[in-house]
Write a protein that holds these residues in place. Structure first.
Motif, PDB file in Angstrom:
ATOM      1  N   ALA A 156      41.822   2.146  -3.415  1.00 49.42           N
ATOM      2  CA  ALA A 156      41.364   3.186  -4.339  1.00 49.42           C
ATOM      3  C   ALA A 156      42.208   4.457  -4.252  1.00 49.42           C
ATOM      4  CB  ALA A 156      39.905   3.519  -4.060  1.00 49.42           C
ATOM      5  N   ALA A 157      42.993   4.586  -3.171  1.00 50.36           N
ATOM      6  CA  ALA A 157      43.759   5.818  -2.950  1.00 50.36           C
ATOM      7  C   ALA A 157      45.152   5.790  -3.576  1.00 50.36           C
ATOM      8  CB  ALA A 157      43.887   6.086  -1.447  1.00 50.36           C
ATOM      9  N   VAL A 158      45.582   4.638  -4.099  1.00 49.93           N
ATOM     10  CA  VAL A 158      46.946   4.556  -4.647  1.00 49.93           C
ATOM     11  C   VAL A 158      46.996   5.236  -6.012  1.00 49.93           C
ATOM     12  CG1 VAL A 158      47.331   2.378  -3.428  1.00 49.93           C
ATOM     13  CG2 VAL A 158      46.569   2.348  -5.810  1.00 49.93           C
ATOM     14  N   PRO A 159      48.177   5.673  -6.433  1.00 51.06           N
ATOM     15  CA  PRO A 159      48.278   6.284  -7.764  1.00 51.06           C
ATOM     16  C   PRO A 159      47.825   5.328  -8.866  1.00 51.06           C
ATOM     17  CG  PRO A 159      50.274   6.686  -6.469  1.00 51.06           C
ATOM     18  CD  PRO A 159      49.463   5.689  -5.701  1.00 51.06           C
ATOM     19  N   HIS A 160      47.110   5.869  -9.840  1.00 51.17           N
ATOM     20  CA  HIS A 160      46.654   5.125 -11.019  1.00 51.17           C
ATOM     21  C   HIS A 160      45.724   3.958 -10.658  1.00 51.17           C
ATOM     22  CE1 HIS A 160      49.647   7.540 -12.941  1.00 51.17           C
ATOM     23  NE2 HIS A 160      50.654   6.906 -12.382  1.00 51.17           N
ATOM     24  N   ALA A 161      44.972   4.140  -9.586  1.00 55.36           N
ATOM     25  CA  ALA A 161      44.011   3.092  -9.209  1.00 55.36           C
ATOM     26  C   ALA A 161      43.018   2.862 -10.342  1.00 55.36           C
ATOM     27  CB  ALA A 161      43.270   3.488  -7.939  1.00 55.36           C
ATOM     28  N   GLU A 162      42.804   1.613 -10.695  1.00 50.40           N
ATOM     29  CA  GLU A 162      41.867   1.274 -11.760  1.00 50.40           C
ATOM     30  C   GLU A 162      40.446   1.665 -11.365  1.00 50.40           C
ATOM     31  OE1 GLU A 162      45.383  -1.397 -12.190  1.00 50.40           O
ATOM     32  OE2 GLU A 162      44.136  -0.754 -10.534  1.00 50.40           O
ATOM     33  N   PRO A 163      39.599   1.968 -12.352  1.00 50.71           N
ATOM     34  CA  PRO A 163      38.197   2.312 -12.045  1.00 50.71           C
ATOM     35  C   PRO A 163      37.495   1.253 -11.207  1.00 50.71           C
ATOM     36  CG  PRO A 163      38.687   2.851 -14.331  1.00 50.71           C
ATOM     37  CD  PRO A 163      39.885   2.127 -13.794  1.00 50.71           C
ATOM     38  N   GLU A 164      37.850  -0.011 -11.428  1.00 57.95           N
ATOM     39  CA  GLU A 164      37.191  -1.085 -10.689  1.00 57.95           C
ATOM     40  C   GLU A 164      37.374  -0.931  -9.178  1.00 57.95           C
ATOM     41  OE1 GLU A 164      37.897  -2.188 -14.782  1.00 57.95           O
ATOM     42  OE2 GLU A 164      39.300  -1.550 -13.208  1.00 57.95           O
ATOM     43  N   ARG A 165      38.492  -0.386  -8.760  1.00 59.43           N
ATOM     44  CA  ARG A 165      38.718  -0.206  -7.324  1.00 59.43           C
ATOM     45  C   ARG A 165      37.735   0.814  -6.746  1.00 59.43           C
ATOM     46  NH1 ARG A 165      45.055  -0.706  -5.901  1.00 59.43           N
ATOM     47  NH2 ARG A 165      45.735  -2.063  -7.594  1.00 59.43           N
ATOM     48  N   HIS A 166      37.515   1.891  -7.471  1.00 59.65           N
ATOM     49  CA  HIS A 166      36.566   2.903  -7.018  1.00 59.65           C
ATOM     50  C   HIS A 166      35.137   2.367  -7.035  1.00 59.65           C
ATOM     51  CE1 HIS A 166      39.626   6.035  -6.963  1.00 59.65           C
ATOM     52  NE2 HIS A 166      40.012   5.659  -8.176  1.00 59.65           N
ATOM     53  N   VAL A 167      34.824   1.567  -8.051  1.00 58.06           N
ATOM     54  CA  VAL A 167      33.480   0.996  -8.138  1.00 58.06           C
ATOM     55  C   VAL A 167      33.203   0.100  -6.928  1.00 58.06           C
ATOM     56  CG1 VAL A 167      32.008  -0.605  -9.426  1.00 58.06           C
ATOM     57  CG2 VAL A 167      33.306   1.149 -10.643  1.00 58.06           C
ATOM     58  N   ARG A 168      34.162  -0.746  -6.590  1.00 59.43           N
ATOM     59  CA  ARG A 168      33.932  -1.649  -5.450  1.00 59.43           C
ATOM     60  C   ARG A 168      33.768  -0.868  -4.167  1.00 59.43           C
ATOM     61  NH1 ARG A 168      31.158  -4.430  -3.379  1.00 59.43           N
ATOM     62  NH2 ARG A 168      31.578  -6.398  -2.337  1.00 59.43           N
ATOM     63  N   LEU A 169      34.572   0.182  -3.980  1.00 60.85           N
ATOM     64  CA  LEU A 169      34.408   1.029  -2.803  1.00 60.85           C
ATOM     65  C   LEU A 169      33.017   1.653  -2.799  1.00 60.85           C
ATOM     66  CD1 LEU A 169      35.389   2.548  -0.303  1.00 60.85           C
ATOM     67  CD2 LEU A 169      36.418   4.244  -1.835  1.00 60.85           C
ATOM     68  N   GLY A 170      32.599   2.162  -3.950  1.00 58.78           N
ATOM     69  CA  GLY A 170      31.270   2.769  -4.039  1.00 58.78           C
ATOM     70  C   GLY A 170      30.161   1.791  -3.703  1.00 58.78           C
ATOM     71  N   GLN A 171      30.282   0.575  -4.177  1.00 57.07           N
ATOM     72  CA  GLN A 171      29.256  -0.433  -3.896  1.00 57.07           C
ATOM     73  C   GLN A 171      29.184  -0.750  -2.405  1.00 57.07           C
ATOM     74  OE1 GLN A 171      30.765  -3.415  -6.583  1.00 57.07           O
ATOM     75  NE2 GLN A 171      29.259  -2.924  -8.174  1.00 57.07           N
ATOM     76  N   LEU A 172      30.341  -0.873  -1.778  1.00 59.37           N
ATOM     77  CA  LEU A 172      30.361  -1.157  -0.336  1.00 59.37           C
ATOM     78  C   LEU A 172      29.763  -0.002   0.458  1.00 59.37           C
ATOM     79  CD1 LEU A 172      33.908  -2.756  -0.030  1.00 59.37           C
ATOM     80  CD2 LEU A 172      31.732  -3.909   0.412  1.00 59.37           C
ATOM     81  N   LEU A 173      30.104   1.224   0.075  1.00 66.46           N
ATOM     82  CA  LEU A 173      29.566   2.379   0.781  1.00 66.46           C
ATOM     83  C   LEU A 173      28.056   2.489   0.585  1.00 66.46           C
ATOM     84  CD1 LEU A 173      32.356   4.995  -0.028  1.00 66.46           C
ATOM     85  CD2 LEU A 173      31.923   3.880   2.169  1.00 66.46           C
ATOM     86  N   ALA A 174      27.586   2.199  -0.615  1.00 68.79           N
ATOM     87  CA  ALA A 174      26.143   2.238  -0.867  1.00 68.79           C
ATOM     88  C   ALA A 174      25.412   1.206  -0.012  1.00 68.79           C
ATOM     89  CB  ALA A 174      25.857   2.002  -2.345  1.00 68.79           C
ATOM     90  N   GLN A 175      25.999   0.032   0.136  1.00 65.28           N
ATOM     91  CA  GLN A 175      25.391  -0.999   0.971  1.00 65.28           C
ATOM     92  C   GLN A 175      25.316  -0.574   2.430  1.00 65.28           C
ATOM     93  OE1 GLN A 175      27.848  -4.382   0.054  1.00 65.28           O
ATOM     94  NE2 GLN A 175      27.113  -4.479  -2.068  1.00 65.28           N
ATOM     95  N   GLU A 176      26.241   0.298   2.830  1.00 61.95           N
ATOM     96  CA  GLU A 176      26.225   0.829   4.196  1.00 61.95           C
ATOM     97  C   GLU A 176      25.421   2.124   4.297  1.00 61.95           C
ATOM     98  OE1 GLU A 176      27.717  -0.709   7.044  1.00 61.95           O
ATOM     99  OE2 GLU A 176      27.551  -2.289   5.518  1.00 61.95           O
ATOM    100  N   LYS A 177      24.753   2.475   3.201  1.00 58.97           N
ATOM    101  CA  LYS A 177      23.905   3.670   3.120  1.00 58.97           C
ATOM    102  C   LYS A 177      24.697   4.977   3.231  1.00 58.97           C
ATOM    103  CE  LYS A 177      19.798   1.211   4.685  1.00 58.97           C
ATOM    104  NZ  LYS A 177      19.472   0.865   3.287  1.00 58.97           N
ATOM    105  N   ASP A 178      25.975   4.919   2.924  1.00 59.41           N
ATOM    106  CA  ASP A 178      26.760   6.148   2.778  1.00 59.41           C
ATOM    107  C   ASP A 178      26.682   6.542   1.301  1.00 59.41           C
ATOM    108  OD1 ASP A 178      28.558   8.216   2.639  1.00 59.41           O
ATOM    109  OD2 ASP A 178      30.301   7.069   3.333  1.00 59.41           O
ATOM    110  N   PHE A 179      25.532   7.094   0.928  1.00 59.06           N
ATOM    111  CA  PHE A 179      25.280   7.348  -0.485  1.00 59.06           C
ATOM    112  C   PHE A 179      26.122   8.500  -1.037  1.00 59.06           C
ATOM    113  CE2 PHE A 179      21.214   5.423   1.012  1.00 59.06           C
ATOM    114  CZ  PHE A 179      21.354   4.228   0.333  1.00 59.06           C
ATOM    115  N   ASP A 180      26.428   9.484  -0.198  1.00 56.09           N
ATOM    116  CA  ASP A 180      27.286  10.574  -0.664  1.00 56.09           C
ATOM    117  C   ASP A 180      28.688  10.039  -0.966  1.00 56.09           C
ATOM    118  OD1 ASP A 180      25.170  12.247  -0.352  1.00 56.09           O
ATOM    119  OD2 ASP A 180      25.924  13.256   1.441  1.00 56.09           O
ATOM    120  N   GLY A 181      29.202   9.213  -0.057  1.00 47.56           N
ATOM    121  CA  GLY A 181      30.515   8.619  -0.293  1.00 47.56           C
ATOM    122  C   GLY A 181      30.519   7.722  -1.512  1.00 47.56           C
TER     123      GLY A 181
END
Length: 536
Positions: A336-361
């Motif tokens: 998700a940190a690379v230039p021009h990362a597609e939205p899908e990359r951020h979504v997957r990161l968000g889903q993983l963080l939510a599953q770990e209860k890092d809701f702010d992240g």
């Protein structure tokens, strides 16, 4: 005892032991040990149909072509070859450049009726191997003609590119017909065009400012050497691409059956160096619960190559499915940190963080995904993801603002209406307005048990018990194993004076409840309803 052919010289004791070890390894989720065990069992008892059957499926799914072919031969003698077994044998014939043998196997496939609609395209690729290219011909009178045409344009384009002909219209049609794997197709066609000097056309297939295509665009623009499939395709590669498309299509509805996996594996047998087969197999293996194999498949594709970004995305999924969540999050962050990362990359990161209860992240990741869209075109689902993360992270005021924006964008989307309405009911805020949201959501999706429950619970907490009970009964009938729904029903039944039925509903909820909820249910089942025992 395993069945043994008359006169066979085997050690049935050792074969049986290896077979049982394989069965146990299967059940324990140890695919490597299972494969080794079935291989030993088949060697010790080569006529056993049961060993051959299990060996076949384990070998195909794990990627062991020699064992798969040996097992297929045993099954074929007794007419028990699985429907994809002929495809496996075709792959073997193509690998040996046995064109007459491959042709006979395709004829047999047609006679069997399995995958017959693919035969014209398969025969065309075999003709490429024979050096006498014949274009695929689909008989319009064939009952599967329309199905076969779904796959035709892609292969007509690839075959035309082999001969240096113009293929752009066919490429465009092929891409427009894809419902999944479009990025794989773009890279494939771009490689075929670029190696023939059509640099402009190749770059046009790879959208700018998309990280998935960054390496390919860089190589094409600089004239560097091209990846696999950057030269004329062989018969085996064409056959493999056909099977991969079929594997993706039959799995696009969320199915996790093994047929798609087996097709992808057979594609890899026919084109062992092709990255697409590894990527498709990784996806299907993850979804079917074979996470260890999925990790290996995703890692088989070089991370710094044309297909590396797509493989790394599948590796994130595979690591998460394998329980390696920390490793998956680290990789997802990097992608998700690379230039021009597609939205899908951020979504997957968000889903993983939510599953770990890092809701702010998670909320931050979902906001980053939204940045990839114009302000007036942000998908409502991304706003729902962000709002959900904020709400679970105890930022209700921010969450409500985001969810209300989502509801304005998609006023008839029941998922949003349900979330926004129920969240307010839980907090006893804007009760009348929240109830109206839930009524609308339920009218839009009356078969959804969760939404039905939200409406019934809202009716209960706003004091309309007579209306709430039948609604909650309907919700419980639609989701009998849902602890929350059954507890809601029990509370409403108790308030309606139906005490015996209330305890029955609470007991049903307790079967699936855990922690504090289980303790609460046990208490009110024993003592009856008290204010402190009310459902949360």
């Amino acid at each position: 005892m395993l069945p043994v052919a008359a006169g066979a010289s085997v050690d049935p004791g050792n074969a049986l032991h290896a077979y049982m070890r394989g069965r146990l390894a299967d059940g324990d989720g140890a695919p490597g040990l299972a494969l080794d065990s079935y291989r030993a069992a088949l060697a010790g008892d080569p006529a056993s149909l049961e060993v051959a059957r299990r060996s076949y499926f384990q070998a195909v799914i794990s990627g062991d072509m020699p064992l798969a072919l040996r097992s297929a031969a045993v099954l074929e003698r007794d007419g028990l070859l699985p429907r994809d077994g002929t495809l496996l044998q075709i792959a073997g014939a193509l690998n040996r450049k046995d064109w007459p043998g491959a042709t006979l196997l395709v004829d047999r496939m047609v006679a069997e009726g399995n995958f017959a609609f693919l035969a014209p395209i398969m025969r065309s690729w075999i003709s490429v191997g024979e050096g006498r290219y014949a274009p695929p011909v689909i008989d319009s009178a064939d009952r599967f003609a329309s199905l076969a045409r779904r796959y035709l344009d892609e292969h007509l384009a690839l075959l035309a590119l082999r001969d240096g002909e113009s293929a752009q219209p066919m490429i465009n049609r092929a891409l427009s017909l894809r419902t999944s794997g479009v990025d794989l197709s773009r890279l494939l066609f771009a490689g075929q065009l670029a190696v023939r000097g059509a640099k402009v056309e190749a770059l046009a297939l790879l959208p700018e400012e998309q990280a998935n295509f960054a390496q390919a665009r860089k190589d094409i623009a600089s004239g560097k050497s091209f990846p696999i499939h950057g030269k004329a395709l062989t018969a085996g590669q064409g056959f493999a691409l056909l099977l991969l498309r079929l594997a993706s299509d039959i799995s696009s509805d969320g199915s996790t059956g093994t047929l798609g996996i087996r097709l992808a594996r057979i594609a890899a047998f026919a084109d062992p160096d092709g990255p697409a087969a590894h990527i498709v197999a990784a996806d299907l293996l993850s979804r079917a619960g074979h996470a260890a194999y999925a990790v290996n498949e995703a890692r088989a594709v070089p991370a710094n190559g044309w297909y590396g970004a797509l493989a790394q995305a599948e590796l994130v999924e595979a690591l998460a499915a394998a329980g390696k969540r920390t490793e998956a999050i680290v990789l997802a962050r990097a992608l998700a940190a690379v230039p021009h990362a597609e939205p899908e990359r951020h979504v997957r990161l968000g889903q993983l963080l939510a599953q770990e209860k890092d809701f702010d992240g998670a909320a931050s990741a979902f906001r980053a995904a939204q940045a990839g869209y114009p302000a007036d075109a942000v998908p409502w689902a991304l706003l729902l993801f962000e709002g959900s993360a904020l709400e679970q992270g105890a930022h209700w005021n921010e969450a409500r603002t985001v969810l209300e924006r989502a509801a304005r964008l998609a006023p008839d989307e029941p998922t949003i209406l349900n979330y926004l309405g129920y969240a307010q009911i839980e907090r006893r805020q804007n009760m009348d307005a929240a109830l109206e949201l839930l009524k609308k959501a339920s009218a839009l999706k009356p078969e959804d048990a969760s939404i039905t429950d939200s409406l019934g619970w809202a009716q209960f907490v706003t004091g309309d018990i007579d209306a709430a009970v039948p609604v909650l009964e309907r919700a419980a009938a639609g989701a009998p194993s849902d602890a929350t729904i059954n507890e809601h029903l029990g509370d409403a039944l108790w308030a309606a004076g139906r005490r015996y039925e209330a305890r029955y509903a609470w007991r049903a909820a307790a079967v699936f409840a855990e922690g504090e909820t289980a303790q609460r249910l046990a208490a009110k089942t024993k003592e009856g309803m008290k204010p402190e025992y009310a459902a949360r």
